[in-house]
Design a protein around this motif. Structure first.
Motif: not given
Length: 327
Positions: A121-139, A185-192
């Motif tokens: 969300r605005p002003g916040k980060t998303f914790f994104s360590p290697a090897a354990t998460g899935l981080y993707l964006s679509i145009v 518990r929160k397991v995923a977040g979405i940002l458009t």
């Protein structure tokens, strides 16, 4: 496509069995020595590749590295995506936005093993360590008006929840407007995010970002989110990230093509666990007591205030809390 990439696709397509070096060399059109070099190059990148005498090579069943070949293995043959996987980026949304500004086609997908500046969300980060998460964006290049951008976020939330259940069996619910919860518990977040043509009021392009905590981080979650954050899986074993990425993409694309279908709203509403709950609504520095009572057809949250008046929230940050226990 180079020898290494062709070899990885061949291994992904034959993940359940070994393939001999000779068969690989013939399929790709290179020498057996070139196959061996490509295998060693993939191993150096972290891919677990088993080698058995007289049987050949096979990807380990525990191999969970992300790759375009691994993701595309689970996508329909006629999918609309061009998938790129990066080891590390500042933010997949930022990278996708750069590509969109350069003219990248709709369906361009950026996937990362790790984000150094993941966006929440605005002003916040998303914790994104290697090897354990899935981080993707679509145009995306949507035709809908910018003031209906919430439809994209909500379609993504439904797709993400459905995909998690499909791949892992974990019941997935939506916290309005853009968070996915499993087992409380929160397991995923979405940002458009998007760029809007001010004259037409329509998007020039939009970028949809989805981050999923698939497995528990090796060192745990940071202190400031440890009481809220969770992972889809209970442990760090198993190879599911490529399959989960494909499931999210395929389900989102289907919903994206028909965002006016009332079934999208019905499914989102069914999974939205805020309805009927007492809330604390944050508005700047202030907090407002309310109760969530409904969702409008365009996904605004209808809240009831203590004086029984009602308001529609197009966006905002809300938390479940006892009305009686919050000032």
């Amino acid at each position: 496509m180079g020898t290494k990439e062709q070899l990885l696709r061949l291994l992904e397509d034959n993940r359940e069995r070994h393939v001999s070096g000779a068969a690989m060399a013939k399929a790709i059109g290179v020498s057996r020595n070139a196959v061996w070099k490509a295998v060693e190059a993939l191993r150096a990148e972290g891919y677990a590749i088993d080698a058995v005498t007289n049987r050949g090579y096979a990807l380990s069943q525990e191999n969970d590295l992300l790759s375009p070949q691994g993701i595309e293995r689970f996508l329909p043959d006629s999918h609309a995506f061009a998938v790129t996987v990066r080891k590390r980026v500042d933010s997949t949304n930022a990278e996708a936005r750069r590509r969109a500004l350069e003219g990248a086609a709709e369906g361009t997908v950026v996937v990362a093993e790790e984000q150094t500046a993941g966006k929440g969300r605005p002003g916040k980060t998303f914790f994104s360590p290697a090897a354990t998460g899935l981080y993707l964006s679509i145009v995306l290049r949507p035709t809908l008006a910018a003031d209906r951008g919430q439809f994209i976020t909500c379609a993504a939330a439904v797709a993400c929840a459905q995909a998690i259940e499909q791949v892992t069996g974990a019941e997935s619910l939506i916290k309005w407007v853009n968070d996915i919860y499993c087992d409380g518990r929160k397991v995923a977040g979405i940002l458009t995010e998007g760029v809007v043509d001010m004259e037409s009021g329509h998007f020039e392009h939009a970028v949809l970002g989805i981050g999923v905590n698939v497995k528990p981080p090796a060192d745990g979650f940071p202190h400031d989110i440890a009481d809220v954050a969770g992972a889809v899986l209970d442990d760090r074993t198993g190879a599911v990230r490529c399959e989960l990425a494909a499931a999210i993409l395929a389900r989102f694309w289907s919903l994206y093509q028909h965002m006016d279908d009332p079934k999208l709203h019905d499914e989102y509403r069914r999974r939205c666990f805020l309805l009927g709950q007492p809330l604390i609504v944050r508005q700047g520095a202030s907090r407002v007591r309310a109760r969530a009572v409904d969702l409008t057809p365009d996904f605004k949250l209808v809240i009831e205030l203590p004086d029984k008046s009602r308001r529609e929230l197009p966006y905002g940050e809300v938390t479940i809390g006892s009305i009686a226990s919050h000032p």
